[in-house]
Write a protein that holds these residues in place. Structure first.
Motif, PDB file in Angstrom:
ATOM      1  N   PRO A 267       0.887  -0.743   0.084  1.00 38.76           N
ATOM      2  CA  PRO A 267      -0.106  -0.131  -0.090  1.00 38.76           C
ATOM      3  C   PRO A 267       0.880   1.335  -0.364  1.00 38.76           C
ATOM      4  CG  PRO A 267      -1.422  -1.244   1.525  1.00 38.76           C
ATOM      5  CD  PRO A 267       0.854  -2.084   0.577  1.00 38.76           C
ATOM      6  N   GLY A 268       0.713   2.883  -0.593  1.00 41.14           N
ATOM      7  CA  GLY A 268       1.442   3.782  -0.543  1.00 41.14           C
ATOM      8  C   GLY A 268       1.840   3.570  -1.895  1.00 41.14           C
ATOM      9  N   LEU A 269       3.074   2.342  -2.626  1.00 38.25           N
ATOM     10  CA  LEU A 269       3.121   2.330  -3.312  1.00 38.25           C
ATOM     11  C   LEU A 269       2.808   3.533  -4.841  1.00 38.25           C
ATOM     12  CD1 LEU A 269       6.024   0.717  -4.025  1.00 38.25           C
ATOM     13  CD2 LEU A 269       4.666  -1.236  -5.909  1.00 38.25           C
ATOM     14  N   HIS A 270       3.519   4.230  -5.957  1.00 38.15           N
ATOM     15  CA  HIS A 270       3.254   5.129  -6.630  1.00 38.15           C
ATOM     16  C   HIS A 270       2.522   3.872  -7.678  1.00 38.15           C
ATOM     17  CE1 HIS A 270       3.008   7.561 -10.104  1.00 38.15           C
ATOM     18  NE2 HIS A 270       3.484   6.620 -10.772  1.00 38.15           N
ATOM     19  N   VAL A 271       0.594   4.584  -8.291  1.00 40.10           N
ATOM     20  CA  VAL A 271       0.524   3.971  -9.480  1.00 40.10           C
ATOM     21  C   VAL A 271      -0.021   5.006 -10.754  1.00 40.10           C
ATOM     22  CG1 VAL A 271      -1.366   2.712 -10.094  1.00 40.10           C
ATOM     23  CG2 VAL A 271      -0.859   2.163  -7.994  1.00 40.10           C
ATOM     24  N   PRO A 272       1.252   4.274 -11.634  1.00 42.72           N
ATOM     25  CA  PRO A 272       1.411   4.990 -12.793  1.00 42.72           C
ATOM     26  C   PRO A 272       0.106   5.262 -13.591  1.00 42.72           C
ATOM     27  CG  PRO A 272       1.924   3.172 -13.532  1.00 42.72           C
ATOM     28  CD  PRO A 272       2.190   3.514 -12.020  1.00 42.72           C
ATOM     29  N   HIS A 382       9.139  12.751 -14.947  1.00 43.14           N
ATOM     30  CA  HIS A 382       9.104  11.066 -14.456  1.00 43.14           C
ATOM     31  C   HIS A 382      10.436  10.423 -14.710  1.00 43.14           C
ATOM     32  CE1 HIS A 382       8.087   6.999 -15.750  1.00 43.14           C
ATOM     33  NE2 HIS A 382       9.604   7.108 -15.609  1.00 43.14           N
ATOM     34  N   HIS A 383      10.164  10.077 -12.929  1.00 39.94           N
ATOM     35  CA  HIS A 383      11.154   9.794 -12.108  1.00 39.94           C
ATOM     36  C   HIS A 383      11.715   7.914 -13.141  1.00 39.94           C
ATOM     37  CE1 HIS A 383      13.962   8.901  -9.509  1.00 39.94           C
ATOM     38  NE2 HIS A 383      12.929   8.855  -7.920  1.00 39.94           N
ATOM     39  N   VAL A 384      13.494   8.194 -14.019  1.00 41.31           N
ATOM     40  CA  VAL A 384      12.988   7.787 -14.655  1.00 41.31           C
ATOM     41  C   VAL A 384      13.980   6.248 -14.246  1.00 41.31           C
ATOM     42  CG1 VAL A 384      14.494   6.232 -16.174  1.00 41.31           C
ATOM     43  CG2 VAL A 384      13.587   7.719 -17.023  1.00 41.31           C
ATOM     44  N   ARG A 385      14.436   6.423 -12.577  1.00 35.36           N
ATOM     45  CA  ARG A 385      14.647   4.969 -11.896  1.00 35.36           C
ATOM     46  C   ARG A 385      14.408   5.823 -10.718  1.00 35.36           C
ATOM     47  NH1 ARG A 385      16.755   3.498 -16.185  1.00 35.36           N
ATOM     48  NH2 ARG A 385      18.936   4.050 -16.725  1.00 35.36           N
ATOM     49  N   ARG A 386      12.766   4.962 -10.636  1.00 38.16           N
ATOM     50  CA  ARG A 386      12.667   4.749  -9.364  1.00 38.16           C
ATOM     51  C   ARG A 386      12.345   3.996  -8.183  1.00 38.16           C
ATOM     52  NH1 ARG A 386       7.377   7.867  -8.469  1.00 38.16           N
ATOM     53  NH2 ARG A 386       6.795   8.491 -10.241  1.00 38.16           N
ATOM     54  N   PRO A 387      12.796   4.173  -6.957  1.00 42.71           N
ATOM     55  CA  PRO A 387      13.100   3.733  -5.842  1.00 42.71           C
ATOM     56  C   PRO A 387      13.013   2.201  -5.973  1.00 42.71           C
ATOM     57  CG  PRO A 387      12.710   5.308  -4.772  1.00 42.71           C
ATOM     58  CD  PRO A 387      12.834   5.470  -6.019  1.00 42.71           C
ATOM     59  N   ASP A 399       8.209  -2.275 -15.281  1.00 43.88           N
ATOM     60  CA  ASP A 399       8.608  -1.437 -15.800  1.00 43.88           C
ATOM     61  C   ASP A 399       8.094  -0.568 -15.091  1.00 43.88           C
ATOM     62  OD1 ASP A 399       6.177  -2.024 -16.211  1.00 43.88           O
ATOM     63  OD2 ASP A 399       5.677  -1.995 -18.021  1.00 43.88           O
ATOM     64  N   HIS A 400       7.221  -0.016 -14.344  1.00 46.37           N
ATOM     65  CA  HIS A 400       6.861   0.853 -13.421  1.00 46.37           C
ATOM     66  C   HIS A 400       8.001   1.801 -13.108  1.00 46.37           C
ATOM     67  CE1 HIS A 400       5.812  -1.017  -9.679  1.00 46.37           C
ATOM     68  NE2 HIS A 400       5.434  -2.364 -10.174  1.00 46.37           N
ATOM     69  N   ARG A 401       8.914   0.722 -12.414  1.00 42.25           N
ATOM     70  CA  ARG A 401       9.780   1.488 -11.427  1.00 42.25           C
ATOM     71  C   ARG A 401      11.269   2.378 -12.890  1.00 42.25           C
ATOM     72  NH1 ARG A 401       7.126   2.165  -7.730  1.00 42.25           N
ATOM     73  NH2 ARG A 401       8.905   2.679  -6.479  1.00 42.25           N
ATOM     74  N   ASP A 402      11.122   2.362 -13.742  1.00 45.85           N
ATOM     75  CA  ASP A 402      11.923   2.677 -14.877  1.00 45.85           C
ATOM     76  C   ASP A 402      11.727   3.214 -16.295  1.00 45.85           C
ATOM     77  OD1 ASP A 402      14.570   1.664 -16.403  1.00 45.85           O
ATOM     78  OD2 ASP A 402      14.884   1.484 -14.410  1.00 45.85           O
ATOM     79  N   ILE A 403      11.623   2.887 -17.123  1.00 45.00           N
ATOM     80  CA  ILE A 403      11.501   3.533 -18.435  1.00 45.00           C
ATOM     81  C   ILE A 403      10.151   2.115 -19.105  1.00 45.00           C
ATOM     82  CG2 ILE A 403      13.173   2.764 -19.973  1.00 45.00           C
ATOM     83  CD1 ILE A 403      12.904   5.245 -21.627  1.00 45.00           C
ATOM     84  N   THR A 405       9.516  -0.060 -20.947  1.00 48.62           N
ATOM     85  CA  THR A 405       9.959  -1.342 -22.375  1.00 48.62           C
ATOM     86  C   THR A 405      10.472  -2.322 -21.788  1.00 48.62           C
ATOM     87  OG1 THR A 405      11.918  -0.184 -22.112  1.00 48.62           O
ATOM     88  CG2 THR A 405      10.200   1.019 -22.841  1.00 48.62           C
ATOM     89  N   ALA A 406      10.652  -3.198 -22.135  1.00 43.26           N
ATOM     90  CA  ALA A 406      10.988  -4.634 -22.304  1.00 43.26           C
ATOM     91  C   ALA A 406      12.327  -4.129 -21.240  1.00 43.26           C
ATOM     92  CB  ALA A 406      11.347  -5.442 -23.235  1.00 43.26           C
ATOM     93  N   GLN A 407      13.143  -3.541 -22.204  1.00 41.90           N
ATOM     94  CA  GLN A 407      14.329  -3.177 -21.531  1.00 41.90           C
ATOM     95  C   GLN A 407      14.479  -2.668 -19.783  1.00 41.90           C
ATOM     96  OE1 GLN A 407      18.542  -2.730 -21.546  1.00 41.90           O
ATOM     97  NE2 GLN A 407      18.145  -0.986 -19.911  1.00 41.90           N
ATOM     98  N   GLY A 408      13.158  -1.155 -19.802  1.00 38.73           N
ATOM     99  CA  GLY A 408      12.730  -1.221 -18.531  1.00 38.73           C
ATOM    100  C   GLY A 408      12.391  -2.105 -17.306  1.00 38.73           C
ATOM    101  N   ALA A 409      12.537  -3.079 -17.843  1.00 36.01           N
ATOM    102  CA  ALA A 409      11.801  -4.145 -16.808  1.00 36.01           C
ATOM    103  C   ALA A 409      12.493  -4.863 -16.356  1.00 36.01           C
ATOM    104  CB  ALA A 409      10.249  -4.854 -17.620  1.00 36.01           C
ATOM    105  N   LEU A 410      14.091  -5.171 -16.935  1.00 37.33           N
ATOM    106  CA  LEU A 410      14.609  -6.017 -16.981  1.00 37.33           C
ATOM    107  C   LEU A 410      15.833  -5.156 -16.641  1.00 37.33           C
ATOM    108  CD1 LEU A 410      15.963  -7.215 -20.696  1.00 37.33           C
ATOM    109  CD2 LEU A 410      14.576  -9.387 -18.350  1.00 37.33           C
TER     110      LEU A 410
END
Ligand SMILES: Cc1cc2nc3c(=O)[nH]c(=O)nc-3n(C[C@H](O)[C@H](O)[C@H](O)COP(=O)(O)OP(=O)(O)OC[C@H]3O[C@@H](n4cnc5c(N)ncnc54)[C@H](O)[C@@H]3O)c2cc1C
Length: 440
Positions: A267-272, A382-387, A399-403, A405-410
């Motif tokens: 709970p409390g996590l950012h949801v885009p 946009h925070h590209v590198r969310r904690p 992917d919601h913590r990064d960019i 894309t598949a790259q962001g998820a990995l």
């Protein structure tokens, strides 16, 4: 040793790209891992279906040969990519234009597309500006791109001096395909990152369908690590509760469920917000284009944003001599769901008839997939590198913590695993990766 799936050093919740990537980095450092996937298959948004022998992806998943994580993630060494033609084909003003591709195959060029009634000189100048912008981006590091002032993509393109013709005729349709955001509200930094990828590498798709990426990762995990049909209902730093199954105990937990489900567990996590994506797959007697090209619809004469003759890119996805055309519609559908599939199919085939210059009456709709939460929006700022570290022992990736894309998820999976290993005091040297994977 895994104790009958009741205990491991690390539990990963969710077997999409992010979770599988995190699991690999953990195993590579010599720890045991259990991956709990709620559904009956791995891959999350990159799962592939088979319908009447045709292999259908949930979307036109466009990856790029320059995505670093495709080359660096342990377990992906055997990944084979099918490249699209260099550049793109753009349909605008009733003509097809090839941009940044093999000009010998072009019917018309970018200068014509953006020229209109202007002098050839100003069109040539603008084409040169585009080339220079892409060349500059290609040579800029991620750190420098992310340090640039941030605005919306639309404002940044205007500030760089691109005319509305260049934006609407080429950059908007291209970025719509790469970001799922035709309105260009995405952070200019994220747009620069994907344009840099376009300038550095080639668009490509995984051979065998988008699911081959998670399948390869899953196959390379130690036997017994992955458990399907395990819907996780709560998490703490040392235990995970699973619907209808015994709890699993551990030393650390990684939540890799996608943003909305992650916020349910944390709970409390950012949801885009999300960009919804609809994909229509058509089986056709004859390929309307004998080339693995990305076809962008700049004319906005119908609902299609872009289309690919998927069987030209990867012939294995079609059957019995027919071709497969996969086309993408961006944005919400009326009522938020596919209320009238027949009507959408009719409109899409009407638009495709114009895009490919062929009769589409006989095209058979194999599947229409609408994904409301397809791609997390990356609106400026946009925070590209969310904690990814929430507490010592509790991590989140996806992917919601990064960019988005598949790259962001990995990459988010890599980041989560590295924080976790540091917290557990595990000394991790990348050169140990192969040895630990082989020993696992
Ligand atoms: C239609 C479409 C088109 C796309 N196009 C592109 C593209 O062109 N290029 C690109 O790079 N990316 C594209 N993407 C985005 C890309 O697919 C995602 O960025 C990536 O797959 C996200 O991976 P993930 O691991 O973060 O999340 P997910 O793939 O969502 O994985 C989350 C996993 O967690 C599981 N899970 C959820 N809740 C629980 C629970 N409580 N317990 C256990 N398991 C749970 C889910 O079942 C799922 O398997 C597209 C996505 C879609 C849908």
């Amino acid at each position: 040793m895994l104790n009958h799936a009741r205990h491991a050093d690390v539990v990963v919740v969710g077997a999409g790209l992010a979770g599988l990537s995190a699991a690999h980095h953990v195993v590579a450092a010599g720890l045991t891992v259990i991956v709990l996937e709620g559904s009956d298959r791995i891959g999350g948004r990159m799962a592939t279906d088979t319908v009447d022998g045709f292999r259908l992806d949930p979307g036109n998943h466009l990856l790029n040969t320059s995505f670093p994580e495709l080359h660096r993630t342990p377990g992906l060494a055997g990944l084979r990519m099918r490249q699209l033609s260099p550049g793109v084909l753009v349909r605008g003003g009733g003509r097809n234009y090839r941009v940044f591709g093999d000009q010998r195959r072009a019917r018309d060029s970018l200068s014509l597309l953006i020229g209109g009634s202007r002098t050839p000189f100003s069109a040539t100048l603008e084409r040169a500006r585009l080339g220079a912008t892409l060349a500059r981006l290609a040579g800029t590091s991620t750190a420098r791109l992310l340090a640039r002032p941030e605005t919306t993509t639309a404002e940044a393109l205007a500030a760089r001096g691109f005319s509305p013709r260049m934006v609407d005729g080429f950059l908007r349709p291209l970025l719509a395909a790469l970001l799922s955001d035709p309105a260009l509200t995405t952070s200019s930094r994220c747009a620069d990152l994907v344009l840099r990828g376009f300038a550095r590498g080639r668009l490509c798709v995984p051979e065998g369908g988008s699911a081959s990426v998670p399948e390869l990762l899953a196959k390379a995990l130690p036997p017994g690590s992955l458990h399907l049909g395990r819907n996780v209902t709560s998490v703490s730093t040392n235990e995970v509760a699973v619907d209808g199954h015994p709890a699993v105990r551990c030393r650390a937990v990684v939540v890799a469920t996608g943003a909305r489900r992650a916020a349910g567990l944390l709970p409390g996590l950012h949801v885009p917000e999300f960009h919804p994506v609809t994909t229509l797959h058509h089986a056709v007697a004859e390929a309307p284009l004998r080339e693995p090209a990305l076809v962008l619809a700049a004319d906005r004469r119908g609902p299609v944003a872009y289309s690919v003759v998927a069987s030209e890119v990867d012939p294995g996805c079609a059957l019995d001599g027919r071709a497969l055309v996969s086309s993408t519609v961006l944005g919400p559908l009326p009522g938020g769901r596919v209320a009238d599939a027949e009507r959408l199919d009719r409109e899409v085939r009407g638009h495709l008839a114009d895009l490919y210059g062929t009769d589409t009456d006989g095209w058979e709709l194999m599947a229409l997939r609408h994904e409301r939460d397809a791609v997390p929006a990356m609106r400026a700022p946009h925070h590209v590198r969310r904690p990814v570290r929430l507490l010592s022992g509790l991590y989140v990736c996806g992917d919601h913590r990064d960019i988005s894309t598949a790259q962001g998820a990995l990459y988010s999976g890599r980041r989560a695993a590295h924080h976790l290993l540091r917290d557990l005091g595990v000394r991790f040297r990348p050169e140990d990766t192969q040895r630990n994977l082989a020993a696992a």
